[in-house]
Design an enzyme around this catalytic site. Structure first.
Site, short mmCIF file in Angstrom:
data_model
loop_
_atom_site.label_atom_id
_atom_site.label_comp_id
_atom_site.label_asym_id
_atom_site.label_seq_id
_atom_site.Cartn_x
_atom_site.Cartn_y
_atom_site.Cartn_z
N GLU A 251 27.95 -43.16 13.19
CA GLU A 251 27.58 -43.45 11.81
C GLU A 251 26.90 -44.81 11.63
O GLU A 251 27.13 -45.50 10.63
CB GLU A 251 28.82 -43.37 10.92
CG GLU A 251 29.90 -44.42 11.23
CD GLU A 251 30.94 -43.99 12.25
OE1 GLU A 251 32.01 -44.61 12.31
OE2 GLU A 251 30.66 -43.03 13.00
N HIS B 181 29.71 -35.31 8.17
CA HIS B 181 30.74 -36.26 8.60
C HIS B 181 30.17 -37.66 8.72
O HIS B 181 30.74 -38.63 8.19
CB HIS B 181 31.33 -35.80 9.94
CG HIS B 181 32.43 -36.68 10.45
ND1 HIS B 181 33.76 -36.44 10.18
CD2 HIS B 181 32.40 -37.81 11.22
CE1 HIS B 181 34.50 -37.38 10.74
NE2 HIS B 181 33.70 -38.22 11.38
N GLU B 182 29.04 -37.79 9.41
CA GLU B 182 28.45 -39.12 9.60
C GLU B 182 27.95 -39.70 8.28
O GLU B 182 28.06 -40.90 8.04
CB GLU B 182 27.32 -39.07 10.63
CG GLU B 182 27.69 -38.46 11.97
CD GLU B 182 28.97 -39.02 12.59
OE1 GLU B 182 29.28 -40.21 12.35
OE2 GLU B 182 29.66 -38.30 13.32
N HIS C 52 30.75 -41.19 6.36
CA HIS C 52 31.12 -42.53 6.86
C HIS C 52 30.40 -43.65 6.12
O HIS C 52 30.82 -44.81 6.18
CB HIS C 52 30.79 -42.63 8.35
CG HIS C 52 31.94 -42.30 9.25
ND1 HIS C 52 33.17 -42.93 9.16
CD2 HIS C 52 32.04 -41.43 10.29
CE1 HIS C 52 33.98 -42.45 10.10
NE2 HIS C 52 33.33 -41.53 10.78
N GLU D 296 38.67 -42.36 9.67
CA GLU D 296 38.38 -40.97 10.04
C GLU D 296 39.06 -39.93 9.16
O GLU D 296 38.50 -38.86 8.91
CB GLU D 296 38.74 -40.75 11.51
CG GLU D 296 37.94 -41.62 12.48
CD GLU D 296 36.43 -41.36 12.42
OE1 GLU D 296 36.00 -40.37 11.79
OE2 GLU D 296 35.68 -42.15 13.01
N ASP E 89 39.76 -47.11 22.43
CA ASP E 89 39.17 -45.78 22.47
C ASP E 89 40.25 -44.70 22.54
O ASP E 89 40.01 -43.54 22.22
CB ASP E 89 38.23 -45.67 23.67
CG ASP E 89 37.31 -44.46 23.58
OD1 ASP E 89 36.65 -44.31 22.54
OD2 ASP E 89 37.27 -43.68 24.54
N TYR F 96 41.67 -38.13 12.89
CA TYR F 96 40.75 -37.28 12.14
C TYR F 96 41.49 -36.21 11.33
O TYR F 96 41.37 -36.15 10.10
CB TYR F 96 39.77 -36.59 13.09
CG TYR F 96 38.77 -37.50 13.75
CD1 TYR F 96 37.43 -37.48 13.38
CD2 TYR F 96 39.14 -38.37 14.77
CE1 TYR F 96 36.50 -38.29 14.00
CE2 TYR F 96 38.22 -39.20 15.40
CZ TYR F 96 36.89 -39.16 15.01
OH TYR F 96 35.98 -39.97 15.62
#
Length: 627
Positions: free
Chosen positions: A288, A312-313, A316, A335, A392, A400
């Site tokens: 994003e 979704h992006e 963001h 998320e 990460d 999510y």
């Protein structure tokens, strides 16, 4: 720039942000465990970046000049670096370099860069270059691109990889504006998460400006043989010439998607929303980056069936880019809101039944993730503890999908109208600021639970955020179209020929549900019968391919193995790679195939993907030679 032009820009920016409260005192609570920086003493506010892109050396080189704000007693500016070669450091306009030092190297965090400050210091200029193996950067040879004529570069800074190409305070809780000048070989175009060119420069020099403050993980760069096509006055697509028309067709509803988002939660304040379609080695579905979403070509299916990723992006741009998780322990704040917003956008455009299919697929993913992790695993909490770990690790279905279902529960408990008011006010009040879980809980208590009698007991917020597993008050999803898919599958198992099933109107989501629910005891003969009827092995839809290849590996359907290898050699999206490789590892024959493929394909993958797969495959490059 002429004064009148500058004034017009300021007026336009004010209009775009008229409904957004300007950032006040930001939320501060403890130290970001994934950054060496000390922003409470000296914090970066604006970056001027000057870079040269060297494809032969696979290196970025140049200067990063930071405007800083500091307390009177601040002794040093502390920045994050990883693998950077720091050549010289200068303070303000002084041409005499100052001494600097690097801290002890950490395998995850890199090294702290300590720059001593004078009492009057307001600016720090760093001369540096990146290492050939900078984990944020992927350098592709010409043959790895669609056109095959020019090499390609793209970055992936999330979560803490920006420090491997720019010395920075690499924390999502620190925001800055930036300008940049980037030089690339002639015939190529450079792009950043900023104002972008729409035509190639004759001299290969490109200039950028990002006026809205962003965190470092949203700093992005790309360079390659690119062209631009507009979709609307504020949206368009960048891609290689060979893929631009397919991309333009796939994303032609982009302006409608932006308007649907604005109707829900307020104006889009980043001025432009463009998409960059990257080569297939990009490790995520999308990223994003403000003004310029990076997208995988695997979402170009020809029928717009996978464009929920774009929703979704786009979402963001509010949840994440506008209101940002303060640390990576709080990723669910980015998320969870984004998945919720994405599905509301898709519902607005395509109807409730369509959005419910996405929600049910997400619920399936969440259940599988929790089953694999274990219900009592601390990593199934929304609020994470990633001390001494790579952040990460937070990028799972927990942030999510569990985040989504928590917010959906709130909506169903207090009513959609009230919930929409809450979310819109939340984005407005905390715009261009960061938010951690503890402050969100406090705000949520005041604005939702205290104002809606009985909501606290029905929602059980503490259990959702700080508890493991999935609470038993999780909202129920009923994608009615999936019930027909399940009946069709049962009919086939009971003897109805595959080519007689009522599948003509199925979307990719229905096909995905069908393939996901193939019984574990299905024979190779039955797998082939399905493949003969529907040609899953050669599907043009990457989501269906990835699911089918996973099932093929689990069922020993070796006829699909050549196609699996071809897919794994070309596609670098981690969401697809991990389940396919994991399925191959379940048998000795599959394990041999997985290692053989990985030995050849690994060079095509981004660090984000290889860091996961190396561990999964117990990879030892020296011990394993390509056959």
């Amino acid at each position: 720039m002429r004064y009148s032009a500058y004034l017009l820009i300021l007026i336009a920016l004010f209009q775009a942000c008229k409904d957004i409260e300007q950032p006040q005192e930001d939320i501060v609570m403890g130290k970001d465990i994934h950054s060496f920086s000390e922003p409470e003493k000296a914090v970066v506010k604006h970056l001027s970046l000057r870079l040269q892109v060297d494809f032969d050396a696979k290196q970025l080189s140049g200067t990063a000049t930071w405007d800083i704000e500091r307390t009177p007693d601040a002794q040093a500016l502390v920045l994050d670096t990883k693998g950077l070669a720091i050549e010289a450091v200068f303070l303000d306009d002084d041409t005499t370099p100052v001494s600097f030092s690097l801290g002890k190297e950490d395998p995850v965090l890199g090294q702290a860069l300590f720059i001593p400050l004078k009492k009057e210091t307001q600016k720090v200029r760093i001369v540096y270059h990146t290492s050939a193996g900078a984990p944020a950067l992927q350098w592709l040879e010409a043959h790895q691109t669609a056109g095959g004529r020019h090499p390609f570069l793209f970055s992936q800074s999330q979560c803490i990889l920006a420090r491997s190409w720019v010395p920075c305070q690499d924390s999502p809780g620190v925001r800055f504006t930036y300008d940049a000048e980037v030089k690339v070989p002639q015939g190529m175009m450079a792009l950043m998460s900023a104002e972008n060119p729409q035509e190639k420069s004759a001299d290969g020099i490109y200039r950028f400006r990002m006026r809205q403050p962003i965190p470092s993980y949203l700093l992005a760069i790309a360079a390659g043989d690119l062209v631009f096509k507009p979709i609307s006055k504020r949206a368009g697509v960048y891609a290689e010439p060979e893929t631009i028309e397919a991309a333009l067709h796939e994303f032609e509803d982009l302006e409608e998607m932006i308007r649907a988002a604005e109707r829900l939660y307020g104006d889009y304040v980043w001025e432009r929303y463009d998409l960059l379609v990257l080569p297939p080695s990009f490790p995520f579905g999308g990223m994003e980056n403000p003004r310029l979403t990076f997208a995988t070509p695997t979402i170009i299916a020809g029928d717009k069936s996978l464009t929920s990723l774009v929703a979704h992006e786009l979402a963001h741009s509010w949840s994440g880019n506008l209101v940002t998780n303060r640390t990576w322990n709080d990723l669910w704040i980015n998320e969870g809101f984004t998945v919720y917003f994405e599905r509301r956008i898709m519902e607005s455009m395509y109807g409730r039944d369509y959005a419910e299919m996405l929600a049910e697929l997400g619920y399936q993913d969440l259940q599988q993730t929790i089953a694999r992790m274990g219900e009592n695993n601390k990593d199934t909490r929304l609020k994470l503890d990633l001390q001494r770990r790579d952040p990460d690790d937070a990028v799972t279905d927990i942030a999510y999908e569990k985040g989504y279902f928590f917010l959906r529960l709130v909506e169903e408990t207090i009513g959609r109208d009230k919930f929409d008011i809450f979310v819109k006010d939340y984005f407005r009040q905390f715009a261009f600021r960061s938010m951690d879980t503890e402050h969100f809980v406090e705000y949520f208590q005041k604005e939702v639970l205290d104002k809606n009698p009985g909501a606290a007991k029905a929602i059980r917020m503490q259990e959702w955020i700080y508890g493991t597993g999935l609470p038993d008050n999780c909202p129920k999803v009923n994608a009615t179209r999936f019930r027909k898919v399940e009946q069709a599958l049962q009919d086939w198992l009971n003897g109805t020929p595959a080519d007689s099933l009522p599948v003509a109107s199925w979307s990719s989501h229905e096909w995905l549900h069908f393939v996901r629910h193939l019984p574990a005891n299905l024979s190779v003969k039955q797998m082939k019968a399905l493949d003969d009827a529907f040609d899953f092995t050669h599907s043009g839809n990457a989501e269906i391919q990835a699911e089918w290849y996973t099932q093929a590996a689990l069922h020993g359907y070796t006829e699909a193995f050549p196609a699996i290898e071809d897919f794994l050699m070309k596609v670098g999206r981690r969401k697809f790679l991990v389940p396919i490789y994991r399925a191959l590892l379940q048998s000795e024959e599959g394990k041999r195939a997985a290692l053989d493929i990985y030995a050849k394909a690994r060079k095509n993958y981004h660090y984000v993907a290889t860091s996961t797969l190396d561990e999964m495959l117990h990879w030892n490059e020296k011990a394993y030679k390509v056959h």
